[in-house]
Design a protein around this motif. Structure first.
Motif, PDB file in Angstrom:
ATOM      1  N   ASN A   1     -20.348  58.892  31.140  1.00  0.00           N
ATOM      2  CA  ASN A   1     -19.570  59.075  30.280  1.00  0.00           C
ATOM      3  C   ASN A   1     -19.295  57.863  29.145  1.00  0.00           C
ATOM      4  N   SER A   2     -20.380  57.124  29.162  1.00  0.00           N
ATOM      5  CA  SER A   2     -20.393  55.785  28.503  1.00  0.00           C
ATOM      6  C   SER A   2     -20.498  56.078  26.831  1.00  0.00           C
ATOM      7  N   LYS A   3     -19.712  55.283  26.157  1.00  0.00           N
ATOM      8  CA  LYS A   3     -20.074  54.896  24.842  1.00  0.00           C
ATOM      9  C   LYS A   3     -21.200  53.908  24.542  1.00  0.00           C
ATOM     10  N   ILE A   4     -22.017  54.464  23.955  1.00  0.00           N
ATOM     11  CA  ILE A   4     -23.419  54.027  23.545  1.00  0.00           C
ATOM     12  C   ILE A   4     -23.370  53.126  22.200  1.00  0.00           C
ATOM     13  N   ILE A   5     -23.631  51.857  22.570  1.00  0.00           N
ATOM     14  CA  ILE A   5     -23.823  50.998  21.265  1.00  0.00           C
ATOM     15  C   ILE A   5     -25.260  50.458  21.395  1.00  0.00           C
ATOM     16  N   VAL A   6     -26.026  50.506  20.282  1.00  0.00           N
ATOM     17  CA  VAL A   6     -27.518  50.299  20.262  1.00  0.00           C
ATOM     18  C   VAL A   6     -27.824  49.322  19.237  1.00  0.00           C
TER      19      VAL A   6
ATOM     20  N   ASN B   1     -26.658  45.694  13.905  1.00  0.00           N
ATOM     21  CA  ASN B   1     -27.751  45.055  13.286  1.00  0.00           C
ATOM     22  C   ASN B   1     -28.183  43.689  14.239  1.00  0.00           C
ATOM     23  N   PRO B   2     -29.312  43.622  14.795  1.00  0.00           N
ATOM     24  CA  PRO B   2     -29.528  42.433  15.875  1.00  0.00           C
ATOM     25  C   PRO B   2     -29.392  41.231  15.044  1.00  0.00           C
ATOM     26  N   LYS B   3     -29.470  41.376  13.875  1.00  0.00           N
ATOM     27  CA  LYS B   3     -29.632  39.630  13.017  1.00  0.00           C
ATOM     28  C   LYS B   3     -28.273  39.385  12.585  1.00  0.00           C
TER      29      LYS B   3
ATOM     30  N   VAL C   1     -21.382  50.350  26.757  1.00  0.00           N
ATOM     31  CA  VAL C   1     -22.590  49.884  26.990  1.00  0.00           C
ATOM     32  C   VAL C   1     -23.581  49.769  25.852  1.00  0.00           C
ATOM     33  N   LEU C   2     -23.825  48.244  25.848  1.00  0.00           N
ATOM     34  CA  LEU C   2     -24.652  47.935  24.726  1.00  0.00           C
ATOM     35  C   LEU C   2     -26.387  47.933  25.166  1.00  0.00           C
ATOM     36  N   VAL C   3     -27.115  48.689  24.257  1.00  0.00           N
ATOM     37  CA  VAL C   3     -28.645  48.716  24.552  1.00  0.00           C
ATOM     38  C   VAL C   3     -29.253  47.908  23.664  1.00  0.00           C
ATOM     39  N   VAL C   4     -29.771  46.715  23.883  1.00  0.00           N
ATOM     40  CA  VAL C   4     -30.278  45.826  22.891  1.00  0.00           C
ATOM     41  C   VAL C   4     -31.881  46.326  22.956  1.00  0.00           C
ATOM     42  N   ALA C   5     -32.241  46.416  21.634  1.00  0.00           N
ATOM     43  CA  ALA C   5     -33.592  47.160  21.531  1.00  0.00           C
ATOM     44  C   ALA C   5     -33.817  48.569  21.629  1.00  0.00           C
TER      45      ALA C   5
ATOM     46  N   LEU D   1     -24.581  37.936  23.124  1.00  0.00           N
ATOM     47  CA  LEU D   1     -24.148  38.505  24.243  1.00  0.00           C
ATOM     48  C   LEU D   1     -23.086  37.965  24.854  1.00  0.00           C
ATOM     49  N   ALA D   2     -23.095  36.743  25.356  1.00  0.00           N
ATOM     50  CA  ALA D   2     -21.919  35.874  26.069  1.00  0.00           C
ATOM     51  C   ALA D   2     -20.581  36.288  25.289  1.00  0.00           C
ATOM     52  N   LYS D   3     -20.820  36.044  23.901  1.00  0.00           N
ATOM     53  CA  LYS D   3     -19.512  35.973  22.795  1.00  0.00           C
ATOM     54  C   LYS D   3     -18.964  37.644  23.066  1.00  0.00           C
ATOM     55  N   VAL D   4     -19.748  38.623  23.277  1.00  0.00           N
ATOM     56  CA  VAL D   4     -19.412  40.081  23.060  1.00  0.00           C
ATOM     57  C   VAL D   4     -18.803  40.702  24.290  1.00  0.00           C
TER      58      VAL D   4
END
Length: 336
Positions: A171-176, A197-199, A149-153, A230-233
């Motif tokens: 049980n998620s792997k957390i990407i931030v 890095n969001p940039k 799961v990706l958490v943006v911001a 996000l669409a790419k990933v």
């Protein structure tokens, strides 16, 4: 009753905050009246404040996060008692928490975690409801599944509680995403497994940590700034859940080939439309409150601006509009 309300000032030609004496709101059968002991401040506060214009001059009592004590019960209230300590986010259609007292529907009010003081408790309701509904009602994340799961911001108010809920209940792997050193340190302390890095390009970054893609995405900042990344990933059949309106149109065709979905979360929907299941918000607040009392989730208050005054509220609104705050800003009750 004293309240701090947004009103249109014809001399300054803008919305300003003023301390006013206003009538107490009548109490309905399922309402409780709460003496406000503490609040936290959210972007919705300054967004509603900015809607106060010459054509819509107010006054409008802002504030949609509070903790306090129940002082009056409606005739049909069954879930709360007089003197009970509570926390809640409230209802956009009713006066807010920037006041001495507030009337609120019992079904969206949770019993305050016993281990927290009022300011700590006030940091949680709006963001907790938003995070919980996003994860389990919109994304329908299976707590037992091994999802990425990706958490943006992730360092903001919603992100700060989201990371903890994901860590404790899935049980998620957390990407931030986070970019500043203090933000990165904060999200790691809450349980983030990896920080992007969001940039920079998301796909390159996740591939560098051995991942092919992201299963589900929680989007907590303007979608237009992240959508192509996000669409790419995203992995096939994954979803994006957004809590923010996009500043410009999004190209939904980018989601087509992988059958990706785009969902919206707005935690005020249940209260605004008086849905029959709105008691779920009370239940989830108390569920997460239980994890708080067990020491598994920590409150997200990072900045205490003292008592609730015009000056402290103005300062809170200014800080939030920078987009660089970490966690939540809290204030006490109205200054006597």
């Amino acid at each position: 009753m004293k309240a701090i309300a947004a009103v249109y000032d014809s001399n300054e030609k803008k919305s300003v905050l003023r301390t006013l004496d206003i009538p107490s709101e009548p109490i309905g059968p399922h309402d409780v009246r709460v003496q406000i002991k503490a609040i936290s401040v959210n972007p919705v506060d300054y967004k509603i404040r900015n809607s106060i214009t010459m054509e819509n001059p107010g006054p409008r009592v802002l504030g949609w996060d509070a903790a306090g004590v129940v002082t009056e019960l409606g005739g049909k209230v069954s879930t709360l008692q007089l003197g009970e300590e509570v926390f809640y986010a409230g209802d956009l259609k009713r006066p807010g928490s920037n006041a001495e007292f507030q009337v609120v529907d019992e079904f969206i009010v949770g019993k305050k975690p016993k281990t927290l003081n009022f300011k700590e408790a006030a940091s949680l309701p709006l963001t907790t409801i938003t995070a919980y509904e996003s994860i389990f009602e919109k994304l329908k994340l299976n707590p037992l599944a091994n999802k990425t799961v990706l958490v943006v911001a992730g360092a903001g108010g919603v992100g700060s509680i989201t990371i903890q809920i994901l860590k404790q209940k899935t049980n998620s792997k957390i990407i931030v995403t986070a970019s500043r050193e203090d933000s990165i340190s904060w999200v790691k302390s809450l349980g983030a497994d990896f920080v992007l890095n969001p940039k920079k390009d998301y796909l390159e970054q996740i591939q560098s940590i051995g991942l092919k893609g992201i299963d589900e995405i929680l989007l907590f900042s303007d979608p237009k700034d992240h959508f192509e990344n996000l669409a790419k990933v995203m992995n096939p059949f994954g979803n994006i859940c957004s809590i923010v309106e996009s500043g410009s149109p999004l190209n939904m065709n980018l989601l087509k080939s992988k059958s990706n979905g785009y969902l919206n979360e707005f935690m005020f929907t249940r209260s605004m439309f008086q849905t029959e299941d709105r008691i779920k918000q009370k239940q989830l607040l108390e569920e997460i409150g239980g994890l708080v009392d067990m020491g598994k989730i920590t409150p997200t208050n990072k900045l205490d601006l003292g008592e609730m005054t015009i000056e402290s509220l103005n300062k809170a609104h200014e800080l939030l509009q920078t987009g660089k705050t970490i966690g939540k800003i809290v204030l006490g009750g109205m200054k006597k």
